[in-house]
Scaffold this active site. Structure first.
Site, short mmCIF file in Angstrom:
data_model
loop_
_atom_site.label_atom_id
_atom_site.label_comp_id
_atom_site.label_asym_id
_atom_site.label_seq_id
_atom_site.Cartn_x
_atom_site.Cartn_y
_atom_site.Cartn_z
N ASP A 1 0.84 -1.19 0.00
CA ASP A 1 0.00 0.00 0.00
C ASP A 1 0.88 1.25 0.00
O ASP A 1 1.77 1.39 0.85
CB ASP A 1 -0.91 0.02 1.23
CG ASP A 1 -1.96 -1.08 1.18
OD1 ASP A 1 -2.36 -1.47 0.06
OD2 ASP A 1 -2.39 -1.55 2.25
N ASP B 1 -10.25 -5.64 0.11
CA ASP B 1 -9.16 -5.10 0.92
C ASP B 1 -9.73 -4.34 2.10
O ASP B 1 -10.47 -3.37 1.93
CB ASP B 1 -8.31 -4.16 0.06
CG ASP B 1 -7.03 -3.72 0.77
OD1 ASP B 1 -6.84 -4.06 1.95
OD2 ASP B 1 -6.22 -3.03 0.13
N GLY B 2 -9.39 -4.79 3.32
CA GLY B 2 -9.75 -4.04 4.51
C GLY B 2 -10.93 -4.58 5.28
O GLY B 2 -11.95 -4.96 4.71
#
Length: 209
Positions: free
Chosen positions: A33, A166-167
């Site tokens: 990231d 994602d997340g």
């Protein structure tokens, strides 16, 4: 089978190298990231500070205000998959075309509050769609359950694309997430905050069988 990809969000080269060493024990693919301190009030290590491990496949997720220079840096690093946060600027088509021309995979990440319809103009060019479980920029937030409906909608809109999440993956929802049908699930905290990342990763793999 869903691929579990460790997500690396770090602010120093030392921490980056430590996590790479862990990843080598787990799998052959990771996501790095990149945040520039302008897209959101957070800043990570920059691409100019690192080298790509030649034995690992690297996805780069760009959460930056002006992605052009970052795309060029990611290309120089031969990142396998370069993912641009769609909210960063109005027209990312030239950047996606540049990525594809370089022979790499092009992806788009999209926040929960952004309508999936914005992906339609890019349907013929993107290889990867990254559905964010919460607004991009900071790790450790709570999963927005809208992601499960968005997975279905993205499949219909982009049947040929790899679809990732994602997340927001936690101990309480990991089984549901990993059995929902995503091609890829990126996980940070649940792996790296565990004192035994190998055991944590192995437990997660058990949910994908």
């Amino acid at each position: 089978m869903t691929k579990i990809v460790p997500a690396v969000l770090v602010d120093s080269k030392e921490e980056y190298l430590k996590k790479i060493a862990i990843i080598r024990q787990l799998t052959n693919r990771f996501q790095l990231d990149i945040i520039d301190g302008q897209y959101v009030d957070n800043r990570t290590i920059q691409l100019s500070d690192i080298s790509r491990p030649t034995d690992l496949n690297m996805d780069v997720h760009l959460m930056v205000n002006d992605p052009k220079q970052f795309v060029e840096q990611a290309i120089l690093l031969h990142a396998n998959n370069i993912i641009i946060q769609i909210e960063c600027c109005e027209n990312i088509m030239p950047l996606l075309e540049r990525i594809k021309k370089s022979g790499l995979r092009a992806g788009i990440a999209i926040n929960p509050e952004t309508d999936l319809k914005v992906l339609k103009p890019y349907a013929e060019i993107i290889d990867h769609v990254l559905i964010m479980g919460y607004p991009a920029g900071f790790a450790g937030q709570k999963l927005n359950p809208i992601v499960f409906d968005r997975l279905k909608d993205a499949r219909e809109m982009l049947p040929a694309a790899e679809i990732g999440l994602d997340g927001g993956v936690s101990a309480s929802n990991a089984k549901k997430v990993l059995q929902a049908g995503f091609d890829v699930v990126n996980i940070n905290t649940l792996i790296f905050d565990n004192p035994d990342p190998l055991s944590a990763y192995s437990e997660l793999l058990g949910y994908t069988i």
